[in-house]
Motif scaffolding. Sequence first.
Motif, PDB file in Angstrom:
ATOM      1  N   TRP B   9       0.845  -1.196   0.000  1.00  0.00           N
ATOM      2  CA  TRP B   9       0.000   0.000   0.000  1.00  0.00           C
ATOM      3  C   TRP B   9       0.883   1.249   0.000  1.00  0.00           C
ATOM      4  N   GLU B  10       0.443   2.279  -0.711  1.00  0.00           N
ATOM      5  CA  GLU B  10       1.149   3.564  -0.676  1.00  0.00           C
ATOM      6  C   GLU B  10       0.491   4.446   0.384  1.00  0.00           C
ATOM      7  N   VAL B  11       1.323   5.214   1.080  1.00  0.00           N
ATOM      8  CA  VAL B  11       0.840   6.028   2.199  1.00  0.00           C
ATOM      9  C   VAL B  11       1.020   7.511   1.887  1.00  0.00           C
ATOM     10  N   PHE B  12      -0.041   8.274   2.102  1.00  0.00           N
ATOM     11  CA  PHE B  12       0.002   9.730   1.910  1.00  0.00           C
ATOM     12  C   PHE B  12      -0.378  10.406   3.227  1.00  0.00           C
ATOM     13  N   LEU B  13       0.391  11.412   3.606  1.00  0.00           N
ATOM     14  CA  LEU B  13       0.124  12.108   4.871  1.00  0.00           C
ATOM     15  C   LEU B  13      -0.251  13.556   4.601  1.00  0.00           C
ATOM     16  N   GLN B  14      -1.192  14.051   5.405  1.00  0.00           N
ATOM     17  CA  GLN B  14      -1.459  15.487   5.413  1.00  0.00           C
ATOM     18  C   GLN B  14      -0.728  16.048   6.627  1.00  0.00           C
ATOM     19  N   PRO B  15       0.336  16.829   6.405  1.00  0.00           N
ATOM     20  CA  PRO B  15       1.173  17.252   7.535  1.00  0.00           C
ATOM     21  C   PRO B  15       0.421  18.103   8.552  1.00  0.00           C
ATOM     22  N   THR B  17      -3.663  20.357   9.144  1.00  0.00           N
ATOM     23  CA  THR B  17      -4.985  20.602   8.588  1.00  0.00           C
ATOM     24  C   THR B  17      -4.911  21.659   7.489  1.00  0.00           C
ATOM     25  N   GLY B  18      -5.555  21.378   6.365  1.00  0.00           N
ATOM     26  CA  GLY B  18      -5.574  22.352   5.279  1.00  0.00           C
ATOM     27  C   GLY B  18      -4.455  22.174   4.265  1.00  0.00           C
ATOM     28  N   ALA B  19      -3.417  21.406   4.613  1.00  0.00           N
ATOM     29  CA  ALA B  19      -2.284  21.229   3.697  1.00  0.00           C
ATOM     30  C   ALA B  19      -2.573  20.114   2.686  1.00  0.00           C
ATOM     31  N   SER B  20      -1.808  20.088   1.594  1.00  0.00           N
ATOM     32  CA  SER B  20      -1.940  19.016   0.605  1.00  0.00           C
ATOM     33  C   SER B  20      -1.380  17.712   1.169  1.00  0.00           C
ATOM     34  N   PHE B  21      -1.962  16.603   0.733  1.00  0.00           N
ATOM     35  CA  PHE B  21      -1.413  15.298   1.121  1.00  0.00           C
ATOM     36  C   PHE B  21      -0.118  15.050   0.357  1.00  0.00           C
ATOM     37  N   GLN B  22       0.846  14.430   1.041  1.00  0.00           N
ATOM     38  CA  GLN B  22       2.125  14.129   0.398  1.00  0.00           C
ATOM     39  C   GLN B  22       2.466  12.653   0.540  1.00  0.00           C
ATOM     40  N   GLN B  47       4.176  12.670  15.203  1.00  0.00           N
ATOM     41  CA  GLN B  47       3.109  13.605  14.828  1.00  0.00           C
ATOM     42  C   GLN B  47       3.343  14.248  13.468  1.00  0.00           C
ATOM     43  N   GLU B  48       3.767  13.436  12.496  1.00  0.00           N
ATOM     44  CA  GLU B  48       4.017  13.966  11.153  1.00  0.00           C
ATOM     45  C   GLU B  48       2.741  14.242  10.372  1.00  0.00           C
ATOM     46  N   GLY B  49       1.588  13.786  10.882  1.00  0.00           N
ATOM     47  CA  GLY B  49       0.380  13.957  10.081  1.00  0.00           C
ATOM     48  C   GLY B  49      -0.875  14.170  10.911  1.00  0.00           C
ATOM     49  N   THR B  50      -1.861  14.817  10.277  1.00  0.00           N
ATOM     50  CA  THR B  50      -3.173  14.960  10.911  1.00  0.00           C
ATOM     51  C   THR B  50      -4.196  14.041  10.235  1.00  0.00           C
ATOM     52  N   CYS B  51      -3.839  13.513   9.072  1.00  0.00           N
ATOM     53  CA  CYS B  51      -4.725  12.597   8.366  1.00  0.00           C
ATOM     54  C   CYS B  51      -3.884  11.708   7.449  1.00  0.00           C
ATOM     55  N   TRP B  53      -3.961   8.894   4.116  1.00  0.00           N
ATOM     56  CA  TRP B  53      -4.604   8.140   3.038  1.00  0.00           C
ATOM     57  C   TRP B  53      -3.760   6.895   2.766  1.00  0.00           C
ATOM     58  N   VAL B  54      -4.403   5.764   2.522  1.00  0.00           N
ATOM     59  CA  VAL B  54      -3.679   4.596   2.016  1.00  0.00           C
ATOM     60  C   VAL B  54      -4.376   4.100   0.753  1.00  0.00           C
TER      61      VAL B  54
END
Lengths: 309, 95
Positions: B9-15, B17-22, B47-51, B53-54
């Motif tokens: 699975w690929e993992v995307f983090l939103q650093p 709130t309001g920022a783009s997922f990376q 605490q690298e992310g607030t949300c 995606w996988v």
Amino acid sequence: MSADNEIIFQEKIDAGLKIEPKDWMPDKYRKHLIRQISQHAHSEIIGMQPEGNWITRAPSLRAKMVLIAKVQDEAGHGLYLYSATETLGITRNELIHQLQTGKAKYSSIFNYPTLTWADMGAIGWLVDGAAIVNQQSLRRTSYGPYSRAMVRICKEESFHQRQGYEIMSKMSNGTPEQQEMAQDALNRWWWPSLMMFGPQDSDSAHTSNAMKWKIKRETNDDLRQLFVDRTVKQADLIGLEIPDPKLKWNPETKHYDFGEIDWEEFWEVVNGNGFCNKVRINNHINAHAEGQWVREAALAYAEKTQNGV
Amino acid sequence: MSDKNLPIWEVFLQPKTGASFQHAGNLHATDEEMALQNARELYTRRQEGTCIWVVKTEHIVSSSPEDQSSFFDPADDKVYRYPTFFKVSKKAKGL
């Protein structure tokens, strides 16, 4: 066609561009990376064992929490690196098989035993310190996924070295017995830490292509020197003595000269005759076998549920 | 029984709130829930992310590096898409 590809590939490398998984790359570049990155990954995974040995005997709750967090980071670092290796077209199972059958190596340093709590200090300070010197250099490696894993790892690794140095500094300012323990740990870990950078440049089988392809950015000897120069001052500051009578500041080169490394010992340990080679691999084989039913159950569960495989 | 390779699975983090997922990296997991939990343990220990995606790696569609020049060519000659293309009087403020 392949000759053209090779020219384009080398031009990219020379221009300082990163190579990504889908880009064309020479077979030897791919093989070199699989060997180097997987060896790095296996080192992180096997490296959990010498420290795991002291979790239940940590001298305080604080020390225990910190050590658990550090060992968990190492598991994470192993996984980042396995992921990077998998982008080169090898599966996780093949990688684990290579480790367990001895086809792939891991850093020899983890075949030394951890005898006292001071060893937790020496490992963090020296072993992680040496690893950081190497990893900081590898952030600029030419393969994109490897470079990105290194950036992430370096960010996390500096806590490891500081926690080790804190232990050493506390013990060398403690009771005479604690001071002795700290010095003894330094005596045992110093030379193996210098060996971590690998054979001397004149004897290293893998250096030339690795430098041309910018997989490695600095040579073994240069990195080793950087580590020595940094560490001598840190030892002085906490009143510990580096176990090398030939260690001396050289005002001409502006570096520390140091004594001859025992390469016979290095090759003995690489070839499987260190103190702990067998126990490290056996532990890995057993842990992996004991987890077999968990992996099977998770796959079976996934098959039965909507969001499954 | 031989070991099956678990799906990647690929993992995307939103650093924040309001920022783009990376993109952060990838991992192995058998299902979505495990992928999210493993992503939390592996990529957000500090605490690298607030949300998070996988998505399964096999579902990612990528352009191919060999076609890079022709694929992105249409954007090559359209300098008028940049504000610096237009000459306006220095006296005109707020543009």
